[in-house]
Every structure is written in structure tokens, then in C-alpha cells.
Design a protein around this motif. Sequence first.
Motif, PDB file in Angstrom:
ATOM      1  N   SER A  33     -25.503  19.921 -51.965  1.00 34.11           N
ATOM      2  CA  SER A  33     -25.917  18.855 -51.104  1.00 34.11           C
ATOM      3  C   SER A  33     -26.792  19.257 -50.366  1.00 34.11           C
ATOM      4  CB  SER A  33     -25.013  18.221 -50.378  1.00 34.11           C
ATOM      5  OG  SER A  33     -24.016  18.880 -49.805  1.00 34.11           O
ATOM      6  N   GLY A  34     -26.964  20.549 -49.531  1.00 37.66           N
ATOM      7  CA  GLY A  34     -28.058  20.998 -48.636  1.00 37.66           C
ATOM      8  C   GLY A  34     -29.132  21.137 -49.487  1.00 37.66           C
ATOM      9  N   ARG A  35     -29.077  21.497 -50.875  1.00 37.29           N
ATOM     10  CA  ARG A  35     -30.329  21.718 -51.005  1.00 37.29           C
ATOM     11  C   ARG A  35     -31.238  20.842 -51.826  1.00 37.29           C
ATOM     12  NH1 ARG A  35     -27.432  26.186 -52.932  1.00 37.29           N
ATOM     13  NH2 ARG A  35     -29.191  28.548 -53.492  1.00 37.29           N
ATOM     14  N   LEU A  36     -30.347  20.228 -52.291  1.00 33.69           N
ATOM     15  CA  LEU A  36     -30.987  18.386 -52.437  1.00 33.69           C
ATOM     16  C   LEU A  36     -31.188  17.454 -50.748  1.00 33.69           C
ATOM     17  CD1 LEU A  36     -28.644  17.375 -55.130  1.00 33.69           C
ATOM     18  CD2 LEU A  36     -31.119  17.592 -55.245  1.00 33.69           C
ATOM     19  N   HIS A  37     -31.497  18.135 -49.727  1.00 33.39           N
ATOM     20  CA  HIS A  37     -31.595  17.778 -48.146  1.00 33.39           C
ATOM     21  C   HIS A  37     -33.672  17.404 -48.593  1.00 33.39           C
ATOM     22  CE1 HIS A  37     -27.961  18.455 -45.961  1.00 33.39           C
ATOM     23  NE2 HIS A  37     -28.063  17.399 -46.897  1.00 33.39           N
ATOM     24  N   LYS A  38     -33.351  18.916 -49.325  1.00 31.46           N
ATOM     25  CA  LYS A  38     -35.089  19.288 -48.960  1.00 31.46           C
ATOM     26  C   LYS A  38     -35.608  19.260 -50.968  1.00 31.46           C
ATOM     27  CE  LYS A  38     -32.938  23.176 -47.453  1.00 31.46           C
ATOM     28  NZ  LYS A  38     -30.977  22.872 -46.826  1.00 31.46           N
ATOM     29  N   PRO A  39     -37.015  19.266 -50.821  1.00 27.63           N
ATOM     30  CA  PRO A  39     -37.517  18.029 -51.736  1.00 27.63           C
ATOM     31  C   PRO A  39     -36.928  18.807 -53.561  1.00 27.63           C
ATOM     32  CG  PRO A  39     -39.306  18.502 -50.049  1.00 27.63           C
ATOM     33  CD  PRO A  39     -37.873  19.517 -49.698  1.00 27.63           C
ATOM     34  N   VAL A  40     -37.238  18.422 -53.988  1.00 29.62           N
ATOM     35  CA  VAL A  40     -36.600  18.927 -55.776  1.00 29.62           C
ATOM     36  C   VAL A  40     -37.535  17.862 -56.962  1.00 29.62           C
ATOM     37  CG1 VAL A  40     -34.191  19.687 -54.663  1.00 29.62           C
ATOM     38  CG2 VAL A  40     -34.752  17.180 -55.866  1.00 29.62           C
ATOM     39  N   ARG A  41     -37.688  18.284 -57.971  1.00 28.02           N
ATOM     40  CA  ARG A  41     -37.530  18.129 -58.832  1.00 28.02           C
ATOM     41  C   ARG A  41     -36.648  17.448 -59.747  1.00 28.02           C
ATOM     42  NH1 ARG A  41     -43.447  17.328 -61.381  1.00 28.02           N
ATOM     43  NH2 ARG A  41     -43.316  15.387 -62.347  1.00 28.02           N
ATOM     44  N   PHE A  42     -36.313  16.345 -60.312  1.00 28.27           N
ATOM     45  CA  PHE A  42     -35.033  16.475 -61.723  1.00 28.27           C
ATOM     46  C   PHE A  42     -36.130  16.919 -62.808  1.00 28.27           C
ATOM     47  CE2 PHE A  42     -33.125  14.691 -57.465  1.00 28.27           C
ATOM     48  CZ  PHE A  42     -32.039  15.164 -57.855  1.00 28.27           C
TER      49      PHE A  42
ATOM     50  N   HIS B 177     -27.255  11.374 -44.845  1.00 32.89           N
ATOM     51  CA  HIS B 177     -25.909  11.601 -43.824  1.00 32.89           C
ATOM     52  C   HIS B 177     -26.865  12.193 -43.293  1.00 32.89           C
ATOM     53  CE1 HIS B 177     -22.308  10.260 -46.180  1.00 32.89           C
ATOM     54  NE2 HIS B 177     -22.635   8.844 -45.238  1.00 32.89           N
ATOM     55  N   ALA B 178     -28.075  13.190 -44.083  1.00 27.95           N
ATOM     56  CA  ALA B 178     -28.583  14.528 -42.958  1.00 27.95           C
ATOM     57  C   ALA B 178     -29.689  13.838 -41.923  1.00 27.95           C
ATOM     58  CB  ALA B 178     -29.393  14.728 -44.609  1.00 27.95           C
TER      59      ALA B 178
ATOM     60  N   PHE C 132     -38.601  13.800 -29.868  1.00 28.82           N
ATOM     61  CA  PHE C 132     -38.629  14.934 -31.056  1.00 28.82           C
ATOM     62  C   PHE C 132     -39.854  14.401 -32.391  1.00 28.82           C
ATOM     63  CE2 PHE C 132     -36.004  11.889 -33.337  1.00 28.82           C
ATOM     64  CZ  PHE C 132     -36.139  11.665 -34.224  1.00 28.82           C
ATOM     65  N   THR C 133     -40.225  15.647 -32.532  1.00 26.10           N
ATOM     66  CA  THR C 133     -41.655  15.544 -33.495  1.00 26.10           C
ATOM     67  C   THR C 133     -41.047  15.263 -34.909  1.00 26.10           C
ATOM     68  OG1 THR C 133     -41.794  17.988 -33.742  1.00 26.10           O
ATOM     69  CG2 THR C 133     -43.054  16.780 -31.989  1.00 26.10           C
ATOM     70  N   GLU C 134     -42.123  14.004 -35.649  1.00 24.97           N
ATOM     71  CA  GLU C 134     -41.617  14.424 -37.101  1.00 24.97           C
ATOM     72  C   GLU C 134     -41.655  15.790 -37.762  1.00 24.97           C
ATOM     73  OE1 GLU C 134     -43.186  11.881 -41.162  1.00 24.97           O
ATOM     74  OE2 GLU C 134     -44.964  13.367 -39.729  1.00 24.97           O
ATOM     75  N   LYS C 135     -42.091  16.520 -37.058  1.00 23.87           N
ATOM     76  CA  LYS C 135     -41.603  18.494 -38.022  1.00 23.87           C
ATOM     77  C   LYS C 135     -40.485  18.785 -37.814  1.00 23.87           C
ATOM     78  CE  LYS C 135     -43.856  22.996 -37.950  1.00 23.87           C
ATOM     79  NZ  LYS C 135     -44.197  24.317 -37.652  1.00 23.87           N
ATOM     80  N   GLU C 136     -39.828  18.276 -36.528  1.00 24.26           N
ATOM     81  CA  GLU C 136     -38.524  19.225 -35.749  1.00 24.26           C
ATOM     82  C   GLU C 136     -37.763  18.177 -36.402  1.00 24.26           C
ATOM     83  OE1 GLU C 136     -39.528  19.878 -30.493  1.00 24.26           O
ATOM     84  OE2 GLU C 136     -39.027  17.912 -31.644  1.00 24.26           O
ATOM     85  N   LEU C 137     -37.661  16.951 -37.127  1.00 28.18           N
ATOM     86  CA  LEU C 137     -36.647  16.184 -37.471  1.00 28.18           C
ATOM     87  C   LEU C 137     -36.728  16.712 -38.953  1.00 28.18           C
ATOM     88  CD1 LEU C 137     -35.532  13.893 -38.030  1.00 28.18           C
ATOM     89  CD2 LEU C 137     -36.954  12.178 -38.536  1.00 28.18           C
ATOM     90  N   PHE C 138     -37.838  16.877 -39.898  1.00 26.82           N
ATOM     91  CA  PHE C 138     -37.627  17.816 -41.242  1.00 26.82           C
ATOM     92  C   PHE C 138     -37.167  19.259 -41.333  1.00 26.82           C
ATOM     93  CE2 PHE C 138     -40.417  14.451 -41.991  1.00 26.82           C
ATOM     94  CZ  PHE C 138     -40.187  13.092 -42.661  1.00 26.82           C
TER      95      PHE C 138
END
Length: 100
Positions: free
Chosen positions: A44-53, A72-73, A85-91
Motif C-alpha cells: 500500500s505504501g508503494r502504491l502511494h507513489k506513481p506506478v504503472r500497472f 487514506h494517504a 503547506f505547499t503542494e510539494k510538501e503534501l506530495f
Amino acid sequence: KAWFHAGVQVALPGTGEMAGVKYGVICTDDLIEDLETWSTLYISGRLHKPVRFVRAPGTAALKSALHTNLQHAVHTALFLLPEQFTEKELFTMIAALSYS
């Protein structure tokens, strides 16, 4: 529950260039459990980041669990961030969730 293979070389479509990729294989039931409960945050943590299925999620339950995981993330990151906060801080906070 999950098996990963890093450093696989694949040809990029239309370019002929090679790129290194990391891919994982997991049972759908185990994936849905981790996405919905964050029982390990391993997948689930890996899928918080961009992935390609390689193959699009095929079931409604899996699609729903993937969506819930991202919601949830975002909600968790918003709870942890200061009022402004900034968008960068959110991501950055979303990406950091599975490393904490």
C-alpha cells in the motif's frame, strides 16, 4: 506475500531504448487487505507513489481498494501537515508515509 524483482531491463515502446524497472507480484486478496487496512504498508505504501500497472486492476473490489488507499494517504498527510503547506510538501508527506 509479495515478490519483487528489481533491475529488469525492458525496451521502451517506440524508442528502442532500454530502461530498468522494478516489478512486483502479489495475490489479489493480500493486496486488497493491505490497501484497505495498511496492515504492513509494504505494498500500500508503494502504491502511494506513481506506478504503472502492467495489467489494469480487474475487479471492482481491487479498484475500490486502490482508490481508498490513495484517499487514506491524502487524509493522513493532511492531518500531519501544518495548517499551511505547499503542494510539494503534501506530495513529500504522502511519499514519506510508508518510510516512517
